[in-house]
Design a protein around this motif. Structure first.
Motif, mmCIF file in Angstrom:
data_model
loop_
_atom_site.group_PDB
_atom_site.id
_atom_site.type_symbol
_atom_site.label_atom_id
_atom_site.label_comp_id
_atom_site.label_asym_id
_atom_site.label_seq_id
_atom_site.Cartn_x
_atom_site.Cartn_y
_atom_site.Cartn_z
ATOM 1 N N MET A 188 0.882 -1.631 -0.128
ATOM 2 C CA MET A 188 -0.368 0.080 -0.323
ATOM 3 C C MET A 188 1.650 1.144 -0.256
ATOM 4 S SD MET A 188 -2.940 1.414 2.554
ATOM 5 C CE MET A 188 -4.387 0.610 2.636
ATOM 6 N N PRO A 189 0.641 1.890 -0.972
ATOM 7 C CA PRO A 189 1.480 3.099 -1.228
ATOM 8 C C PRO A 189 1.544 3.741 0.493
ATOM 9 C CG PRO A 189 0.114 3.245 -2.448
ATOM 10 C CD PRO A 189 -0.622 2.454 -2.069
ATOM 11 N N LYS A 190 2.444 5.000 0.605
ATOM 12 C CA LYS A 190 2.415 6.119 1.430
ATOM 13 C C LYS A 190 2.336 7.306 1.110
ATOM 14 C CE LYS A 190 1.840 2.726 5.184
ATOM 15 N NZ LYS A 190 0.734 2.721 5.820
ATOM 16 N N PHE A 191 1.861 8.230 1.757
ATOM 17 C CA PHE A 191 2.176 9.641 1.182
ATOM 18 C C PHE A 191 2.532 9.933 1.873
ATOM 19 C CE2 PHE A 191 -1.434 7.365 -1.263
ATOM 20 C CZ PHE A 191 -0.978 8.253 -2.208
ATOM 21 N N GLN A 192 2.490 12.392 1.682
ATOM 22 C CA GLN A 192 3.779 12.926 2.008
ATOM 23 C C GLN A 192 2.466 13.758 2.466
ATOM 24 O OE1 GLN A 192 7.838 12.476 1.455
ATOM 25 N NE2 GLN A 192 7.728 14.096 -0.943
ATOM 26 N N ILE A 193 2.974 15.447 2.943
ATOM 27 C CA ILE A 193 2.235 15.859 3.078
ATOM 28 C C ILE A 193 3.594 17.592 3.088
ATOM 29 C CG2 ILE A 193 1.091 17.935 3.830
ATOM 30 C CD1 ILE A 193 -0.261 15.666 5.397
ATOM 31 N N LYS A 194 3.876 17.882 1.444
ATOM 32 C CA LYS A 194 4.616 19.282 0.764
ATOM 33 C C LYS A 194 3.616 20.631 1.718
ATOM 34 C CE LYS A 194 8.364 21.124 -1.698
ATOM 35 N NZ LYS A 194 9.151 20.063 -3.042
ATOM 36 N N GLU A 195 4.692 21.270 1.900
ATOM 37 C CA GLU A 195 3.893 22.720 2.502
ATOM 38 C C GLU A 195 5.026 23.699 1.479
ATOM 39 O OE1 GLU A 195 4.360 26.456 4.309
ATOM 40 O OE2 GLU A 195 5.718 24.867 4.630
ATOM 41 N N LEU A 218 5.970 18.406 6.060
ATOM 42 C CA LEU A 218 6.214 17.924 7.120
ATOM 43 C C LEU A 218 5.686 16.947 7.393
ATOM 44 C CD1 LEU A 218 4.536 20.287 9.483
ATOM 45 C CD2 LEU A 218 2.489 20.677 8.352
ATOM 46 N N VAL A 219 4.655 16.005 6.842
ATOM 47 C CA VAL A 219 4.254 14.998 7.237
ATOM 48 C C VAL A 219 4.482 13.824 6.315
ATOM 49 C CG1 VAL A 219 2.284 13.373 8.471
ATOM 50 C CG2 VAL A 219 2.353 15.949 8.577
ATOM 51 N N ALA A 220 4.611 12.683 6.360
ATOM 52 C CA ALA A 220 5.600 11.492 5.612
ATOM 53 C C ALA A 220 5.174 10.357 5.916
ATOM 54 C CB ALA A 220 7.088 11.749 4.835
ATOM 55 N N GLY A 221 4.779 9.050 5.164
ATOM 56 C CA GLY A 221 4.415 8.169 5.405
ATOM 57 C C GLY A 221 3.356 7.904 5.889
ATOM 58 N N SER A 257 8.219 7.918 -0.725
ATOM 59 C CA SER A 257 9.217 6.740 -0.077
ATOM 60 C C SER A 257 9.199 6.346 1.452
ATOM 61 C CB SER A 257 10.886 6.920 -1.233
ATOM 62 O OG SER A 257 11.173 8.139 0.562
ATOM 63 N N ILE A 258 9.014 7.026 2.333
ATOM 64 C CA ILE A 258 8.775 6.581 2.864
ATOM 65 C C ILE A 258 7.927 5.898 4.195
ATOM 66 C CG2 ILE A 258 9.550 7.565 5.793
ATOM 67 C CD1 ILE A 258 10.458 10.141 4.807
#
Length: 103
Positions: free
Chosen positions: A1-8, A48-51, A77-78
């Motif tokens: 299952m892919p994980k996502f990050q939030i880039k500010e 800001l948040v990853a994985g 990728s985390i």
């Protein structure tokens, strides 16, 4: 299952709203949320948040967007959830002898 990050991309101008959103999203105290808010204002853009799962990333992005921040959800990728921690970079500091000491 892919994980996502939030880039500010931009924290916006509503500091109080951003601090409230950060406190809600990450269960932070007022001081920690203010430090992250200040870091975001000084170091845009940054992750800001990853994985996190897509549902969590989307919900977090909506809360931050409502506070005036410009955010982007992208694949990460985390695999393990992580939150931005500005203090981590300041824990070691060089002394006058050239050695690193723990702060």
């Amino acid at each position: 299952m892919p994980k996502f990050q939030i880039k500010e991309a931009s924290p916006g101008t509503k500091v109080v709203s951003l601090v409230k959103a950060l406190r809600l999203v990450a269960n932070l105290g007022l001081l920690e949320a203010k430090k992250i808010s200040d870091y975001l204002h000084d170091n845009s853009p940054c992750v800001l948040v990853a994985g996190v799962d897509r549902k969590v990333a989307d919900h977090t992005a909506v809360l931050l967007h409502q506070s005036g921040a410009e955010v982007v959800v992208e694949e990460s990728s985390i695999e393990v959830p992580m939150l931005l921690c500005p203090e981590a970079n300041q824990r070691f500091q060089s002394s006058w002898l050239g050695r690193r000491k723990f702060m």
